[in-house]
Design a protein around this motif. Structure first.
Motif, PDB file in Angstrom:
ATOM      1  N   THR A 155      54.404  43.873  54.403  1.00  0.00           N
ATOM      2  CA  THR A 155      54.964  43.726  53.061  1.00  0.00           C
ATOM      3  C   THR A 155      55.299  45.061  52.407  1.00  0.00           C
ATOM      4  O   THR A 155      56.242  45.145  51.615  1.00  0.00           O
ATOM      5  CB  THR A 155      53.976  42.959  52.161  1.00  0.00           C
ATOM      6  OG1 THR A 155      53.617  41.730  52.811  1.00  0.00           O
ATOM      7  CG2 THR A 155      54.584  42.652  50.805  1.00  0.00           C
ATOM      8  N   PHE A 156      54.526  46.100  52.732  1.00  0.00           N
ATOM      9  CA  PHE A 156      54.674  47.399  52.090  1.00  0.00           C
ATOM     10  C   PHE A 156      54.964  48.487  53.110  1.00  0.00           C
ATOM     11  O   PHE A 156      54.630  48.353  54.287  1.00  0.00           O
ATOM     12  CB  PHE A 156      53.394  47.767  51.330  1.00  0.00           C
ATOM     13  CG  PHE A 156      53.018  46.790  50.257  1.00  0.00           C
ATOM     14  CD1 PHE A 156      53.519  46.924  48.973  1.00  0.00           C
ATOM     15  CD2 PHE A 156      52.167  45.724  50.544  1.00  0.00           C
ATOM     16  CE1 PHE A 156      53.177  46.019  47.990  1.00  0.00           C
ATOM     17  CE2 PHE A 156      51.825  44.807  49.562  1.00  0.00           C
ATOM     18  CZ  PHE A 156      52.330  44.954  48.282  1.00  0.00           C
ATOM     19  N   ARG A 157      55.575  49.565  52.637  1.00  0.00           N
ATOM     20  CA  ARG A 157      55.654  50.770  53.460  1.00  0.00           C
ATOM     21  C   ARG A 157      54.283  51.427  53.417  1.00  0.00           C
ATOM     22  O   ARG A 157      53.784  51.756  52.347  1.00  0.00           O
ATOM     23  CB  ARG A 157      56.684  51.749  52.917  1.00  0.00           C
ATOM     24  CG  ARG A 157      58.105  51.242  52.853  1.00  0.00           C
ATOM     25  CD  ARG A 157      59.029  52.406  52.477  1.00  0.00           C
ATOM     26  NE  ARG A 157      60.323  51.917  52.054  1.00  0.00           N
ATOM     27  CZ  ARG A 157      60.686  51.765  50.784  1.00  0.00           C
ATOM     28  NH1 ARG A 157      59.838  52.089  49.814  1.00  0.00           N
ATOM     29  NH2 ARG A 157      61.883  51.316  50.468  1.00  0.00           N
ATOM     30  N   ARG A 177      50.893  43.502  41.653  1.00  0.00           N
ATOM     31  CA  ARG A 177      52.271  43.030  41.820  1.00  0.00           C
ATOM     32  C   ARG A 177      52.594  41.925  40.816  1.00  0.00           C
ATOM     33  O   ARG A 177      53.717  41.842  40.291  1.00  0.00           O
ATOM     34  CB  ARG A 177      52.494  42.487  43.229  1.00  0.00           C
ATOM     35  CG  ARG A 177      52.444  43.540  44.312  1.00  0.00           C
ATOM     36  CD  ARG A 177      52.782  42.913  45.646  1.00  0.00           C
ATOM     37  NE  ARG A 177      54.207  42.733  45.804  1.00  0.00           N
ATOM     38  CZ  ARG A 177      54.769  41.993  46.766  1.00  0.00           C
ATOM     39  NH1 ARG A 177      54.010  41.345  47.628  1.00  0.00           N
ATOM     40  NH2 ARG A 177      56.075  41.883  46.866  1.00  0.00           N
ATOM     41  N   ASN A 178      51.622  41.089  40.523  1.00  0.00           N
ATOM     42  CA  ASN A 178      51.877  39.950  39.627  1.00  0.00           C
ATOM     43  C   ASN A 178      51.976  40.351  38.151  1.00  0.00           C
ATOM     44  O   ASN A 178      52.509  39.585  37.339  1.00  0.00           O
ATOM     45  CB  ASN A 178      50.752  38.920  39.772  1.00  0.00           C
ATOM     46  CG  ASN A 178      50.816  38.186  41.099  1.00  0.00           C
ATOM     47  OD1 ASN A 178      51.870  38.114  41.715  1.00  0.00           O
ATOM     48  ND2 ASN A 178      49.681  37.662  41.546  1.00  0.00           N
ATOM     49  N   ARG A 179      51.490  41.534  37.827  1.00  0.00           N
ATOM     50  CA  ARG A 179      51.490  41.947  36.423  1.00  0.00           C
ATOM     51  C   ARG A 179      52.688  42.788  36.046  1.00  0.00           C
ATOM     52  O   ARG A 179      52.936  43.028  34.867  1.00  0.00           O
ATOM     53  CB  ARG A 179      50.203  42.703  36.069  1.00  0.00           C
ATOM     54  CG  ARG A 179      49.972  43.949  36.869  1.00  0.00           C
ATOM     55  CD  ARG A 179      48.833  44.773  36.315  1.00  0.00           C
ATOM     56  NE  ARG A 179      49.208  45.451  35.088  1.00  0.00           N
ATOM     57  CZ  ARG A 179      48.477  46.360  34.473  1.00  0.00           C
ATOM     58  NH1 ARG A 179      47.291  46.672  34.940  1.00  0.00           N
ATOM     59  NH2 ARG A 179      48.895  46.956  33.374  1.00  0.00           N
ATOM     60  N   GLU A 224      57.607  48.199  40.296  1.00  0.00           N
ATOM     61  CA  GLU A 224      57.079  47.314  41.334  1.00  0.00           C
ATOM     62  C   GLU A 224      56.542  48.123  42.508  1.00  0.00           C
ATOM     63  O   GLU A 224      57.183  49.066  42.975  1.00  0.00           O
ATOM     64  CB  GLU A 224      58.173  46.362  41.825  1.00  0.00           C
ATOM     65  CG  GLU A 224      57.678  45.412  42.914  1.00  0.00           C
ATOM     66  CD  GLU A 224      58.775  44.504  43.432  1.00  0.00           C
ATOM     67  OE1 GLU A 224      58.574  43.879  44.485  1.00  0.00           O
ATOM     68  OE2 GLU A 224      59.842  44.441  42.787  1.00  0.00           O
ATOM     69  N   LEU A 225      55.382  47.740  42.990  1.00  0.00           N
ATOM     70  CA  LEU A 225      54.724  48.469  44.069  1.00  0.00           C
ATOM     71  C   LEU A 225      55.425  48.209  45.398  1.00  0.00           C
ATOM     72  O   LEU A 225      55.589  47.061  45.815  1.00  0.00           O
ATOM     73  CB  LEU A 225      53.257  48.037  44.149  1.00  0.00           C
ATOM     74  CG  LEU A 225      52.357  48.793  45.111  1.00  0.00           C
ATOM     75  CD1 LEU A 225      52.235  50.253  44.700  1.00  0.00           C
ATOM     76  CD2 LEU A 225      50.975  48.143  45.134  1.00  0.00           C
ATOM     77  N   THR A 226      55.855  49.287  46.072  1.00  0.00           N
ATOM     78  CA  THR A 226      56.528  49.148  47.368  1.00  0.00           C
ATOM     79  C   THR A 226      55.882  49.971  48.472  1.00  0.00           C
ATOM     80  O   THR A 226      56.101  49.689  49.655  1.00  0.00           O
ATOM     81  CB  THR A 226      58.008  49.576  47.264  1.00  0.00           C
ATOM     82  OG1 THR A 226      58.080  50.968  46.913  1.00  0.00           O
ATOM     83  CG2 THR A 226      58.752  48.753  46.221  1.00  0.00           C
ATOM     84  N   THR A 227      55.092  50.986  48.098  1.00  0.00           N
ATOM     85  CA  THR A 227      54.566  51.926  49.090  1.00  0.00           C
ATOM     86  C   THR A 227      53.077  52.142  48.856  1.00  0.00           C
ATOM     87  O   THR A 227      52.650  52.321  47.720  1.00  0.00           O
ATOM     88  CB  THR A 227      55.293  53.280  48.993  1.00  0.00           C
ATOM     89  OG1 THR A 227      56.697  53.070  49.094  1.00  0.00           O
ATOM     90  CG2 THR A 227      54.839  54.225  50.094  1.00  0.00           C
ATOM     91  N   SER A 249      54.261  53.562  43.865  1.00  0.00           N
ATOM     92  CA  SER A 249      53.391  53.869  45.002  1.00  0.00           C
ATOM     93  C   SER A 249      51.928  53.839  44.601  1.00  0.00           C
ATOM     94  O   SER A 249      51.573  53.985  43.436  1.00  0.00           O
ATOM     95  CB  SER A 249      53.728  55.240  45.579  1.00  0.00           C
ATOM     96  OG  SER A 249      55.084  55.315  45.983  1.00  0.00           O
ATOM     97  N   MET A 250      51.081  53.676  45.597  1.00  0.00           N
ATOM     98  CA  MET A 250      49.627  53.642  45.418  1.00  0.00           C
ATOM     99  C   MET A 250      48.990  54.514  46.489  1.00  0.00           C
ATOM    100  O   MET A 250      49.441  54.539  47.632  1.00  0.00           O
ATOM    101  CB  MET A 250      49.122  52.201  45.567  1.00  0.00           C
ATOM    102  CG  MET A 250      47.614  52.043  45.665  1.00  0.00           C
ATOM    103  SD  MET A 250      47.143  50.320  46.009  1.00  0.00           S
ATOM    104  CE  MET A 250      47.494  49.574  44.419  1.00  0.00           C
ATOM    105  N   MET A 251      47.917  55.227  46.111  1.00  0.00           N
ATOM    106  CA  MET A 251      47.129  55.991  47.072  1.00  0.00           C
ATOM    107  C   MET A 251      45.726  55.428  47.112  1.00  0.00           C
ATOM    108  O   MET A 251      45.093  55.222  46.068  1.00  0.00           O
ATOM    109  CB  MET A 251      47.105  57.474  46.698  1.00  0.00           C
ATOM    110  CG  MET A 251      46.391  58.350  47.717  1.00  0.00           C
ATOM    111  SD  MET A 251      47.205  58.345  49.332  1.00  0.00           S
ATOM    112  CE  MET A 251      45.952  59.173  50.340  1.00  0.00           C
ATOM    113  N   VAL A 252      45.221  55.189  48.313  1.00  0.00           N
ATOM    114  CA  VAL A 252      43.909  54.577  48.526  1.00  0.00           C
ATOM    115  C   VAL A 252      43.029  55.563  49.278  1.00  0.00           C
ATOM    116  O   VAL A 252      43.420  56.062  50.342  1.00  0.00           O
ATOM    117  CB  VAL A 252      44.040  53.275  49.345  1.00  0.00           C
ATOM    118  CG1 VAL A 252      42.675  52.632  49.546  1.00  0.00           C
ATOM    119  CG2 VAL A 252      45.004  52.312  48.672  1.00  0.00           C
TER     120      VAL A 252
END
Length: 238
Positions: A119-121, A235-237, A6-9, A174-177
């Motif tokens: 919602t996210f860090r 998040r939904n997937r 699950e994505l948190t950051t 985590s995700m990087m943008v």
């Protein structure tokens, strides 16, 4: 119970993702080529400058100060050591002007960061000169929205693994943008995270690599306004 994926950051790049940057390098490069017009065509001068920048990355790192030193080095080379002191002075002036240029946030930067902050860090992960990056963050007015700020010498898979362990729940959550495939997207995916490419109209040639289109955790959006919906779909997937 939370999923292990699950994505948190969410990490954000700064230059050319949240605010303009490369535009000022291009403007200064044209000014530099004009200073040395008696010693070569603009494209030739720019090519010599790029060679110097490539050589000097491991010594000076990324940012305006290294760029300024590379301009001075190039001016010495193309003039066979006869560059006038007045030109050196003008190069230094150009570098100082870049370091003092007002911050120009990119479209949708503030609204997107504000929307995700609750919602996210959120972690700002940028490379370059410490003082300059701190100045730009302060001038952007976005600093208070990030739980952490990391100014690093380079961005590698090991960098992202370390920072997402430190400020989040590890790379897998985590995700990087960012606008750079080479620095923001590919190494974040290699570390086990999501990589979201937000193309900018100007990207430094040394940041060019092929998009990792076959990677299941690669995504591309046209601008930051599309990021909240993308995050929600991820998040939904999971």
């Amino acid at each position: 119970m939370r999923s292990s994926s699950e994505l948190t950051t969410i990490g954000f790049d700064a230059d050319d993702t949240l605010w303009q940057n490369e535009r000022f390098f291009r403007m200064t490069e044209k000014r530099f080529a004009a200073m040395l017009a008696d010693h070569g065509e603009g494209e030739q001068i720019s090519a010599r400058l790029l060679e110097a920048e490539r050589r000097n990355l491991a010594i000076y790192g990324f940012g305006i100060k290294g760029f300024t030193l590379s301009m001075i080095e190039t001016a010495i080379e193309v003039t066979d050591g006869r560059v006038p002191a007045s030109v050196i002075s003008e190069i230094l002036d150009a570098g100082r002007e870049m370091l003092g240029h007002p911050i120009e946030p990119l479209p949708h930067a503030r609204e997107t960061v504000e929307k995700l902050a609750g919602t996210f860090r959120l972690v700002l992960i940028t490379k370059g000169d410490l003082f300059d990056q701190e100045r730009k963050l302060a001038g952007s007015g976005l600093g208070e929205l990030f739980e952490a700020v990391e100014i690093v010498s380079d961005k590698t898979a090991a960098t992202y693994a370390r920072l997402f362990d430190r400020h989040g729940d590890g790379p897998a959550r985590s995700m990087m943008v960012g606008n750079s495939l080479k620095s923001d997207v590919v190494p974040a995916i290699e570390a086990g995270g999501w990589g979201v490419h937000v193309p900018h109209e100007l990207t430094w040639v040394l940041e060019h690599v092929e998009a990792p289109v076959a990677e299941p955790r690669f995504r591309q959006i046209s601008d930051l306004s599309q990021l909240p919906a993308l995050v929600e779909s991820i998040r939904n997937r999971v």
